[in-house]
Design an enzyme around this catalytic site. Structure first.
Site, PDB file in Angstrom:
ATOM      1  N   ARG A  52       0.833  -1.206   0.000  1.00 14.85           N
ATOM      2  CA  ARG A  52       0.000   0.000   0.000  1.00 14.85           C
ATOM      3  C   ARG A  52       0.865   1.253   0.000  1.00 14.85           C
ATOM      4  NH1 ARG A  52      -1.708   2.092   4.285  1.00 14.85           N
ATOM      5  NH2 ARG A  52      -2.097   0.164   5.413  1.00 14.85           N
ATOM      6  N   TYR A 105     -14.703  16.236 -16.144  1.00 15.55           N
ATOM      7  CA  TYR A 105     -15.206  14.869 -16.097  1.00 15.55           C
ATOM      8  C   TYR A 105     -16.294  14.776 -15.009  1.00 15.55           C
ATOM      9  CZ  TYR A 105     -15.042   9.802 -15.517  1.00 15.55           C
ATOM     10  OH  TYR A 105     -15.371   8.473 -15.410  1.00 15.55           O
ATOM     11  N   ASP A 177      -5.817  17.984 -15.635  1.00 16.85           N
ATOM     12  CA  ASP A 177      -6.158  16.593 -15.943  1.00 16.85           C
ATOM     13  C   ASP A 177      -5.898  16.415 -17.437  1.00 16.85           C
ATOM     14  OD1 ASP A 177      -7.469  14.279 -16.770  1.00 16.85           O
ATOM     15  OD2 ASP A 177      -9.153  14.532 -15.378  1.00 16.85           O
ATOM     16  N   LYS A 202      -7.534   5.215 -19.606  1.00 17.21           N
ATOM     17  CA  LYS A 202      -7.943   5.588 -20.944  1.00 17.21           C
ATOM     18  C   LYS A 202      -6.810   5.358 -21.949  1.00 17.21           C
ATOM     19  CE  LYS A 202     -11.658   6.796 -18.745  1.00 17.21           C
ATOM     20  NZ  LYS A 202     -11.837   8.161 -18.285  1.00 17.21           N
TER      21      LYS A 202
HETATM   22  C1  PLP Z   1     -12.130   8.684 -17.056  1.00 19.79           C
HETATM   23  C2  PLP Z   1     -11.665  10.001 -16.628  1.00 19.79           C
HETATM   24  C3  PLP Z   1     -11.360  10.257 -15.278  1.00 19.79           C
HETATM   25  C4  PLP Z   1     -11.528   9.208 -14.213  1.00 19.79           C
HETATM   26  O1  PLP Z   1     -10.690   8.125 -14.414  1.00 19.79           O
HETATM   27  P1  PLP Z   1     -11.002   6.646 -13.853  1.00 19.79           P
HETATM   28  O2  PLP Z   1      -9.768   5.899 -14.195  1.00 19.79           O
HETATM   29  O3  PLP Z   1     -12.222   6.164 -14.568  1.00 19.79           O
HETATM   30  O4  PLP Z   1     -11.242   6.791 -12.386  1.00 19.79           O
HETATM   31  C5  PLP Z   1     -10.896  11.514 -14.938  1.00 19.79           C
HETATM   32  N1  PLP Z   1     -10.757  12.484 -15.858  1.00 19.79           N
HETATM   33  C6  PLP Z   1     -11.054  12.276 -17.162  1.00 19.79           C
HETATM   34  C7  PLP Z   1     -10.862  13.386 -18.134  1.00 19.79           C
HETATM   35  C8  PLP Z   1     -11.519  11.035 -17.588  1.00 19.79           C
HETATM   36  O5  PLP Z   1     -11.813  10.836 -18.875  1.00 19.79           O
END
Ligand code: PLP
Length: 395
Positions: A52, A105, A177, A202
């Site tokens: 962890r 998001y 992000d 992604k």
């Molecule tokens: C999918 C996504 C997230 C969250 O990611 P997870 O891996 O699904 O928790 C955050 N920001 C953006 C722009 C995303 O497309």
């Protein structure tokens, strides 16, 4: 080495070397003696203690993403939302204020609207295509500004450089992000971002078989604070997932470029079709932020295309069924093309009027372009459009 008790037998590699990354699922690591452990905790010795708190596969993955983003000391966590949470909750305290882009998001928006206020952290959402709107939202107690460079699903492009200047002038942290744009499109740290994060789930991992996140701050003190918070709250990334993501990342550049080229083609193809009322792609000349996209993304676009068809929900249903070879699934960045319909998924919590104000009607779709043979993919879209046209003609 001979097997002893319940301990692993680690093979000798001799003069040979691995060319692939090993998976190390061990949760606990043994130390020689208390002095060695002391040294490790005080930062004087390398090593691991408990997964962890960190493990080799998380570190190998993080270093790979660090290199792509041109940053150092990033951390892999269990999901993109864990990365967003590590920033917002690891760095803010009750009384602080946070500014977020108004098209973040969905779950990031939820954190802004529901969870942070519950914990005494106030929030304001503002339009990131307008640096003055962000500036106007900043207060003396503002700790950070969180934006995405290209918004979901309308693909608006933030004024990253303008916002970076505003944040610097107000001594506020800028958090980006970079999931949609990826370091292939832009490296936010080079534009003044203090913290960059990803949903590795992604495009970086790219195969829709892991959920993972990554976050990095250029200031090591901020990074330490987020790391302690992530360890305490158990945001641990699984070693196997990290290994899969690293494997996926070996082809990231190639996948991104292929998907981007096809996305451009798809946008041009759809724009010429009857029944298609709108096509959104950031570098198309008819996109409201095309000039900014050209400058920021240095000739790159992204793998996302959004479009609208005539005929409302009935036509949307027919399109999704007609384009049967395309997965109707609300994710992005997979090797296969996926189609999402914000009105029934990511933006269903909004009223129809709220969605309409953002340009998201019942006929509005978002496409994450994958790696299919481009002509075959365009043919699928044509099949969907034919099915949609039948509903508008018969209805
Ligand atoms: C999918 C996504 C997230 C969250 O990611 P997870 O891996 O699904 O928790 C955050 N920001 C953006 C722009 C995303 O497309």
């Amino acid at each position: 080495m001979k097997p002893t008790l319940q301990r692993p037998v680690v093979p000798e590699l001799g003069r040979s070397r691995m060319v692939g990354t090993p998976i190390m699922p061990s949760v606990v690591y043994a130390a020689d003696d208390p002095d060695a452990l002391d040294a490790q905790y005080e930062g004087g010795g390398a090593g691991y203690t408990y997964a962890r708190e960190g493990h080799p596969n998380a570190d190998m993955l993080a270093q790979r993403i660090d290199a792509l983003e041109g940053m150092r000391g990033g951390m892999a966590v269990g999901s993109g939302m864990a990365a967003v949470t590590a920033v917002l909750m690891g760095l803010c305290r009750a009384g602080d204020h946070v500014v977020g882009g108004n098209q973040l998001y969905g779950r990031s928006l939820r954190l802004m609207n529901e969870d942070l206020p519950r914990l005494g952290i106030t929030t304001t959402l503002a339009d990131p295509t307008d640096a003055q709107a962000i500036a106007a939202a900043i207060r003396p107690e503002t700790r950070l500004v969180l934006i995405e460079v290209v918004s979901n699903p309308t693909l608006r492009v933030a004024d990253l450089d303008g916002i970076a200047a505003v944040c610097k002038a107000h001594d506020v942290l800028l958090v980006v992000d970079n999931t949609f744009t990826t370091p292939r499109g832009i490296r936010p740290a080079e534009h003044g971002a203090d913290i960059v994060l990803h949903s590795v789930t992604k495009l970086l991992a790219g195969h829709s078989d892991v959920t993972l996140g990554w976050v990095c701050a250029s200031d090591p003190a901020l990074m330490d604070a987020m790391r302690v918070f992530a360890v305490t709250t158990g945001m641990t990334a699984s070693p196997f997932d990290c290994w899969l993501a690293e494997r996926g990342m070996m082809s990231f550049d190639l996948r991104f470029d292929r998907a981007e080229t096809t996305a451009e083609r798809l946008a041009a193809h759809l724009a010429g079709k009857p029944g298609v009322t709108r096509v959104l792609y950031p570098t198309r000349p008819d996109h409201p932020d095309a000039a900014r996209a050209q400058g920021l993304l240095k000739g790159h676009g992204c793998n996302m295309v959004s479009f609208e068809i005539a005929g409302g929900r009935a036509a949307a249903n027919a399109f999704a069924r007609g384009a049967a070879g395309i997965a109707f699934a609300p994710t992005l960045g997979d090797v296969g093309t996926t189609l999402s319909h914000p009105a029934s998924s990511s933006h269903r919590a909004m009223t129809e009027a709220q969605r309409a104000s953002l340009g998201m009607t019942e006929g509005f779709f978002r496409v994450s372009v994958g790696l299919e043979e481009p002509d075959a993919l365009l043919a699928e879209f044509d099949a969907g459009l034919r099915a949609a046209a039948e509903t508008t003609q018969s209805g």
